[in-house]
Design a protein around this motif. Sequence first.
Motif, PDB file in Angstrom:
ATOM      1  N   UNK A 232     -45.957  -9.755   0.418  1.00 10.79           N
ATOM      2  CA  UNK A 232     -45.976 -10.934   1.293  1.00 10.79           C
ATOM      3  C   UNK A 232     -47.410 -11.326   1.635  1.00 10.79           C
ATOM      4  N   UNK A 233     -48.260 -10.339   1.852  1.00  7.77           N
ATOM      5  CA  UNK A 233     -49.647 -10.613   2.232  1.00  7.77           C
ATOM      6  C   UNK A 233     -50.438 -11.216   1.083  1.00  7.77           C
ATOM      7  N   UNK A 234     -50.127 -10.806  -0.148  1.00 10.42           N
ATOM      8  CA  UNK A 234     -50.999 -11.109  -1.281  1.00 10.42           C
ATOM      9  C   UNK A 234     -50.502 -12.224  -2.195  1.00 10.42           C
ATOM     10  N   UNK A 235     -49.184 -12.365  -2.340  1.00  7.48           N
ATOM     11  CA  UNK A 235     -48.643 -13.199  -3.418  1.00  7.48           C
ATOM     12  C   UNK A 235     -48.332 -14.630  -2.984  1.00  7.48           C
ATOM     13  N   UNK A 236     -48.432 -15.551  -3.947  1.00  9.51           N
ATOM     14  CA  UNK A 236     -48.070 -16.951  -3.722  1.00  9.51           C
ATOM     15  C   UNK A 236     -46.579 -17.172  -3.966  1.00  9.51           C
ATOM     16  N   UNK A 237     -46.100 -16.657  -5.084  1.00  7.43           N
ATOM     17  CA  UNK A 237     -44.669 -16.714  -5.401  1.00  7.43           C
ATOM     18  C   UNK A 237     -44.191 -15.308  -5.716  1.00  7.43           C
ATOM     19  N   UNK A 238     -42.888 -15.070  -5.497  1.00  3.74           N
ATOM     20  CA  UNK A 238     -42.336 -13.726  -5.660  1.00  3.74           C
ATOM     21  C   UNK A 238     -41.012 -13.816  -6.419  1.00  3.74           C
TER      22      UNK A 238
ATOM     23  N   UNK B 266     -43.075 -17.772   1.587  1.00  2.00           N
ATOM     24  CA  UNK B 266     -42.445 -18.055   2.872  1.00  2.00           C
ATOM     25  C   UNK B 266     -40.960 -18.362   2.726  1.00  2.00           C
ATOM     26  N   UNK B 267     -40.613 -19.079   1.657  1.00  2.00           N
ATOM     27  CA  UNK B 267     -39.205 -19.411   1.445  1.00  2.00           C
ATOM     28  C   UNK B 267     -38.388 -18.160   1.173  1.00  2.00           C
ATOM     29  N   UNK B 268     -38.960 -17.227   0.431  1.00  2.00           N
ATOM     30  CA  UNK B 268     -38.226 -16.005   0.096  1.00  2.00           C
ATOM     31  C   UNK B 268     -37.949 -15.175   1.342  1.00  2.00           C
ATOM     32  N   UNK B 269     -38.902 -15.133   2.259  1.00  2.00           N
ATOM     33  CA  UNK B 269     -38.744 -14.294   3.446  1.00  2.00           C
ATOM     34  C   UNK B 269     -37.997 -15.008   4.576  1.00  2.00           C
ATOM     35  N   UNK B 270     -38.181 -16.303   4.692  1.00  2.00           N
ATOM     36  CA  UNK B 270     -37.589 -17.030   5.822  1.00  2.00           C
ATOM     37  C   UNK B 270     -36.269 -17.711   5.491  1.00  2.00           C
ATOM     38  N   UNK B 271     -35.995 -17.881   4.193  1.00  2.00           N
ATOM     39  CA  UNK B 271     -34.752 -18.532   3.780  1.00  2.00           C
ATOM     40  C   UNK B 271     -34.162 -17.759   2.609  1.00  2.00           C
ATOM     41  N   UNK B 272     -33.967 -16.477   2.814  1.00  2.00           N
ATOM     42  CA  UNK B 272     -33.482 -15.586   1.760  1.00  2.00           C
ATOM     43  C   UNK B 272     -32.061 -15.954   1.357  1.00  2.00           C
ATOM     44  N   UNK B 273     -31.810 -15.986   0.045  1.00  2.00           N
ATOM     45  CA  UNK B 273     -30.500 -16.403  -0.439  1.00  2.00           C
ATOM     46  C   UNK B 273     -29.689 -15.268  -1.068  1.00  2.00           C
ATOM     47  N   UNK B 274     -30.319 -14.459  -1.897  1.00  2.00           N
ATOM     48  CA  UNK B 274     -29.549 -13.441  -2.623  1.00  2.00           C
ATOM     49  C   UNK B 274     -29.279 -12.221  -1.733  1.00  2.00           C
ATOM     50  N   UNK B 275     -28.063 -11.694  -1.762  1.00  2.00           N
ATOM     51  CA  UNK B 275     -27.741 -10.520  -0.927  1.00  2.00           C
ATOM     52  C   UNK B 275     -28.636  -9.321  -1.201  1.00  2.00           C
ATOM     53  N   UNK B 276     -29.067  -9.139  -2.432  1.00  2.00           N
ATOM     54  CA  UNK B 276     -29.949  -8.018  -2.757  1.00  2.00           C
ATOM     55  C   UNK B 276     -31.316  -8.194  -2.100  1.00  2.00           C
ATOM     56  N   UNK B 277     -31.850  -9.413  -2.148  1.00  2.00           N
ATOM     57  CA  UNK B 277     -33.130  -9.687  -1.502  1.00  2.00           C
ATOM     58  C   UNK B 277     -33.022  -9.468   0.004  1.00  2.00           C
ATOM     59  N   UNK B 278     -31.921  -9.882   0.595  1.00  2.00           N
ATOM     60  CA  UNK B 278     -31.715  -9.676   2.035  1.00  2.00           C
ATOM     61  C   UNK B 278     -31.726  -8.190   2.377  1.00  2.00           C
ATOM     62  N   UNK B 279     -31.109  -7.373   1.520  1.00  2.00           N
ATOM     63  CA  UNK B 279     -31.074  -5.935   1.762  1.00  2.00           C
ATOM     64  C   UNK B 279     -32.472  -5.327   1.663  1.00  2.00           C
ATOM     65  N   UNK B 280     -33.262  -5.771   0.682  1.00  2.00           N
ATOM     66  CA  UNK B 280     -34.625  -5.262   0.531  1.00  2.00           C
ATOM     67  C   UNK B 280     -35.478  -5.599   1.746  1.00  2.00           C
TER      68      UNK B 280
END
Length: 327
Positions: A223-229, A244-258
């Motif tokens: 999160x600190x270093x990357x532009x896209x993930x 920011x979208x990945x962390x603040x608007x997470x969509x996939x259940x696996x990403x939410x768990x991580x």
Amino acid sequence: MMTQEPIIQMEHVKQYFEIRDSKGKKGKLKAVDDVTLTVKKGETFGIVGESGCGKSTLGKTMLNLGAITDGTIIIDGQDVSAFKNRKEKVAFGSKVQLVFQDPSACLNPRNKIRGILAEPFQIHHKKDMTKDEIESEIDRLLTMVGLAPEYKNRYPHEMSGGQKQRIGIARALALKPDIIICDEPVSALDVSIQAQVINLLVELQEQMNLTYFFISHDLGVVYHLCDRIAVMYLGNIVELANRDALYNDTLHPYTKALISAAPTIDKEKIDRIVLTGDVPSPANPPKGCKFHTRCPFAMEKCKTDIPELLEVKDNHFVACHLHNKEE
């Protein structure tokens, strides 16, 4: 400076390895299974996922260390899989370099730092550079990564973990590459040293206009270093978005768990999502969505239909039947 110009283009990349079970029966381990992505010039592109998800293998395929099973990888206009001789591969090596996870294991303990840093020049510019010119370059590289030129007279065992990782970074920068593949470059370091190395990587990127392909399991570092993930699971990308979208608007259940499992000091930490079941083997992945055996929202179609990685929001891609509007 990041541009819209792509420097890495992967199309349906697959990397399978032949294996045998306990009875000698042949099978295939699907380390990378149909990955398509684009990395922009000057960008820091992150790949995250659990151990064994294929993220390191994906990075290694870009180095042309072995023939890919299927798909194409175009780096700076060159088809990596099309190289036919050693000369082409060596020339390509000056464009893409790797920073390893374990700095102690990637430095020859019998060589002094001078010899380790001189090797890239001896391989690529043997006839073009004098010994004095190589010596000058070694001093420049050490200064660039925050070490005194006198360190070239030391052996790796005489240096700390952070100093050895700086040597690994200096070696990767020796030939002035365009792309650096960072394979968990700070995971073996103390937390305080991690911050120093991350800041060094940021400074070097600004100075040299580098493109980073950053592999990690540490969501805080990414999160600190990357532009896209991009988030990987069993050889597939399941979600790809801006940081920011990945962390603040997470969509996939696996990403939410991580994200829920990442350590935090925030008092308003989201509820921990505990995944049930074991991670399936990449040698025998589940049919349909590979995550359905552990997903709390799995539907019947998840067991049979493979979800496509589709753009469901602006520059936000997800491979999940819950969000794919075209279904």
